[in-house]
Design a protein around this motif. Sequence first.
Motif, PDB file in Angstrom:
ATOM      1  N   ARG A 120       0.825  -1.208   0.000  1.00 48.84           N
ATOM      2  CA  ARG A 120       0.000   0.000   0.000  1.00 48.84           C
ATOM      3  C   ARG A 120       0.863   1.263   0.000  1.00 48.84           C
ATOM      4  NH1 ARG A 120      -5.504  -0.274   1.354  1.00 48.84           N
ATOM      5  NH2 ARG A 120      -6.262  -2.405   1.446  1.00 48.84           N
ATOM      6  N   LEU A 121       1.958   1.240   0.733  1.00 51.51           N
ATOM      7  CA  LEU A 121       2.837   2.412   0.763  1.00 51.51           C
ATOM      8  C   LEU A 121       3.561   2.600  -0.571  1.00 51.51           C
ATOM      9  CD1 LEU A 121       4.223   2.200   4.412  1.00 51.51           C
ATOM     10  CD2 LEU A 121       2.568   3.844   3.489  1.00 51.51           C
ATOM     11  N   ALA A 122       3.909   1.504  -1.227  1.00 53.71           N
ATOM     12  CA  ALA A 122       4.527   1.610  -2.557  1.00 53.71           C
ATOM     13  C   ALA A 122       3.539   2.237  -3.541  1.00 53.71           C
ATOM     14  CB  ALA A 122       4.978   0.234  -3.046  1.00 53.71           C
ATOM     15  N   THR A 123       2.281   1.817  -3.460  1.00 60.74           N
ATOM     16  CA  THR A 123       1.241   2.403  -4.316  1.00 60.74           C
ATOM     17  C   THR A 123       1.038   3.874  -3.965  1.00 60.74           C
ATOM     18  OG1 THR A 123       0.134   0.264  -4.518  1.00 60.74           O
ATOM     19  CG2 THR A 123      -1.171   2.214  -5.038  1.00 60.74           C
ATOM     20  N   ALA A 124       1.059   4.182  -2.679  1.00 62.68           N
ATOM     21  CA  ALA A 124       0.862   5.569  -2.231  1.00 62.68           C
ATOM     22  C   ALA A 124       1.922   6.496  -2.821  1.00 62.68           C
ATOM     23  CB  ALA A 124       0.882   5.636  -0.704  1.00 62.68           C
ATOM     24  N   LYS A 125       3.153   6.032  -2.874  1.00 69.82           N
ATOM     25  CA  LYS A 125       4.218   6.865  -3.462  1.00 69.82           C
ATOM     26  C   LYS A 125       3.903   7.197  -4.916  1.00 69.82           C
ATOM     27  CE  LYS A 125       8.076   5.716  -0.516  1.00 69.82           C
ATOM     28  NZ  LYS A 125       9.422   5.208  -0.365  1.00 69.82           N
ATOM     29  N   LYS A 126       3.434   6.198  -5.660  1.00 71.88           N
ATOM     30  CA  LYS A 126       3.079   6.429  -7.070  1.00 71.88           C
ATOM     31  C   LYS A 126       1.916   7.409  -7.181  1.00 71.88           C
ATOM     32  CE  LYS A 126       4.634   1.892  -8.528  1.00 71.88           C
ATOM     33  NZ  LYS A 126       4.220   0.531  -8.838  1.00 71.88           N
ATOM     34  N   GLU A 127       0.946   7.263  -6.287  1.00 73.27           N
ATOM     35  CA  GLU A 127      -0.216   8.159  -6.323  1.00 73.27           C
ATOM     36  C   GLU A 127       0.201   9.598  -6.026  1.00 73.27           C
ATOM     37  OE1 GLU A 127      -3.744   5.047  -5.090  1.00 73.27           O
ATOM     38  OE2 GLU A 127      -2.560   5.962  -3.495  1.00 73.27           O
ATOM     39  N   LEU A 128       1.083   9.773  -5.074  1.00 68.81           N
ATOM     40  CA  LEU A 128       1.527  11.123  -4.728  1.00 68.81           C
ATOM     41  C   LEU A 128       2.360  11.747  -5.846  1.00 68.81           C
ATOM     42  CD1 LEU A 128       2.318  10.601  -0.938  1.00 68.81           C
ATOM     43  CD2 LEU A 128       0.357  11.793  -1.948  1.00 68.81           C
ATOM     44  N   GLU A 129       3.030  10.921  -6.622  1.00 71.63           N
ATOM     45  CA  GLU A 129       3.796  11.434  -7.765  1.00 71.63           C
ATOM     46  C   GLU A 129       2.877  11.953  -8.871  1.00 71.63           C
ATOM     47  OE1 GLU A 129       6.252   8.113  -8.822  1.00 71.63           O
ATOM     48  OE2 GLU A 129       7.578   8.387  -7.097  1.00 71.63           O
ATOM     49  N   ALA A 130       1.616  11.550  -8.850  1.00 75.31           N
ATOM     50  CA  ALA A 130       0.666  11.933  -9.900  1.00 75.31           C
ATOM     51  C   ALA A 130      -0.199  13.124  -9.493  1.00 75.31           C
ATOM     52  CB  ALA A 130      -0.220  10.738 -10.237  1.00 75.31           C
ATOM     53  N   ILE A 131       0.213  13.849  -8.497  1.00 80.83           N
ATOM     54  CA  ILE A 131      -0.589  14.951  -7.955  1.00 80.83           C
ATOM     55  C   ILE A 131      -1.003  15.957  -9.034  1.00 80.83           C
ATOM     56  CG2 ILE A 131       1.432  16.289  -7.266  1.00 80.83           C
ATOM     57  CD1 ILE A 131      -0.114  17.227  -4.830  1.00 80.83           C
ATOM     58  N   GLY A 132      -0.148  16.162 -10.017  1.00 79.99           N
ATOM     59  CA  GLY A 132      -0.436  17.131 -11.074  1.00 79.99           C
ATOM     60  C   GLY A 132      -1.589  16.742 -11.983  1.00 79.99           C
ATOM     61  N   GLU A 133      -2.032  15.504 -11.915  1.00 82.60           N
ATOM     62  CA  GLU A 133      -3.138  15.048 -12.760  1.00 82.60           C
ATOM     63  C   GLU A 133      -4.506  15.439 -12.202  1.00 82.60           C
ATOM     64  OE1 GLU A 133      -2.892  10.926 -14.054  1.00 82.60           O
ATOM     65  OE2 GLU A 133      -0.727  10.954 -13.652  1.00 82.60           O
ATOM     66  N   PHE A 134      -4.530  15.976 -11.007  1.00 81.79           N
ATOM     67  CA  PHE A 134      -5.796  16.286 -10.342  1.00 81.79           C
ATOM     68  C   PHE A 134      -6.120  17.774 -10.434  1.00 81.79           C
ATOM     69  CE2 PHE A 134      -4.493  12.278  -8.634  1.00 81.79           C
ATOM     70  CZ  PHE A 134      -5.675  11.587  -8.444  1.00 81.79           C
ATOM     71  N   ASP A 135      -7.409  18.067 -10.476  1.00 78.63           N
ATOM     72  CA  ASP A 135      -7.861  19.455 -10.537  1.00 78.63           C
ATOM     73  C   ASP A 135      -7.663  20.179  -9.210  1.00 78.63           C
ATOM     74  OD1 ASP A 135      -8.874  19.114 -13.193  1.00 78.63           O
ATOM     75  OD2 ASP A 135     -10.655  18.143 -12.339  1.00 78.63           O
ATOM     76  N   TYR A 136      -7.906  19.471  -8.119  1.00 76.82           N
ATOM     77  CA  TYR A 136      -7.834  20.077  -6.789  1.00 76.82           C
ATOM     78  C   TYR A 136      -7.007  19.195  -5.864  1.00 76.82           C
ATOM     79  CZ  TYR A 136     -11.709  22.715  -8.704  1.00 76.82           C
ATOM     80  OH  TYR A 136     -12.483  23.501  -9.518  1.00 76.82           O
ATOM     81  N   LYS A 137      -6.207  19.839  -5.021  1.00 72.89           N
ATOM     82  CA  LYS A 137      -5.381  19.146  -4.038  1.00 72.89           C
ATOM     83  C   LYS A 137      -5.794  19.630  -2.656  1.00 72.89           C
ATOM     84  CE  LYS A 137      -2.835  19.386  -7.935  1.00 72.89           C
ATOM     85  NZ  LYS A 137      -3.376  20.067  -9.109  1.00 72.89           N
ATOM     86  N   ILE A 138      -6.110  18.693  -1.772  1.00 72.91           N
ATOM     87  CA  ILE A 138      -6.554  19.044  -0.422  1.00 72.91           C
ATOM     88  C   ILE A 138      -5.715  18.259   0.576  1.00 72.91           C
ATOM     89  CG2 ILE A 138      -8.466  18.948   1.224  1.00 72.91           C
ATOM     90  CD1 ILE A 138     -10.368  19.159  -1.227  1.00 72.91           C
ATOM     91  N   VAL A 139      -5.069  18.970   1.486  1.00 69.57           N
ATOM     92  CA  VAL A 139      -4.290  18.319   2.537  1.00 69.57           C
ATOM     93  C   VAL A 139      -5.233  18.009   3.698  1.00 69.57           C
ATOM     94  CG1 VAL A 139      -2.396  18.572   4.185  1.00 69.57           C
ATOM     95  CG2 VAL A 139      -2.160  19.481   1.858  1.00 69.57           C
ATOM     96  N   ASN A 140      -5.253  16.756   4.098  1.00 72.85           N
ATOM     97  CA  ASN A 140      -6.123  16.329   5.191  1.00 72.85           C
ATOM     98  C   ASN A 140      -5.367  16.368   6.522  1.00 72.85           C
ATOM     99  OD1 ASN A 140      -8.156  15.322   6.766  1.00 72.85           O
ATOM    100  ND2 ASN A 140      -7.903  13.203   6.095  1.00 72.85           N
TER     101      ASN A 140
END
Length: 193
Positions: A156-176
């Motif tokens: 899950r953490l390996a997948t999370a790293k990939k997801e965080l690298e794709a942040i630019g693909e999203f319209d909105y970024k929200i820090v929880n």
Amino acid sequence: MQLFDLWTDLLDLLTIVAGPTAVGKGTVISHLRKCHPQVKVSISATTREPRDSERDGIDYYFVTDEVFDCMVRSGQMLEWATVHGLHKYGTPKEEVERLLHTGQPVILEIDLQGMRKVRKILPAVRTVILLPPAWDDLICRIKRRGSESQDEIDARLATAKKELEAIGEFDYKIVNADVEIAANELWLAMNRV
């Protein structure tokens, strides 16, 4: 006429919420729905076992691999993927269509792979990524759940790293960092045109 052509007029109602494991997607969405009960959330199907607090048909549709594969083959899924190399998750088309026709805002809580697939079909769909305040927060959150083995946590953490690298693909970024603030920011993002 494709099913997706029928959704064109309803697309402003649809928001994809994604983010790495344990970032608090469900918690933020739940808080948002307490303040805005008209918001609908599509229920995904999965082949993984339910956690103790999860209920079939409420949190997920828990299905066997055979049933899931049949749903995919028969074109019942809007998107689907094998997540963390472990289990299949997918969004039933019928579920999304039913919710959109209520005329209320609809959230798809899906992963990066799912977001990419939906965006290919519906390029104008609104996308939001929830982010942890810091990487260490994410690690603490997933370990605190206590529902995954160390191998599952590592995947899950390996997948999370990939997801965080794709942040630019999203319209909105929200820090929880704060659930109430994150839920409010999500509501604001959902209502931008």
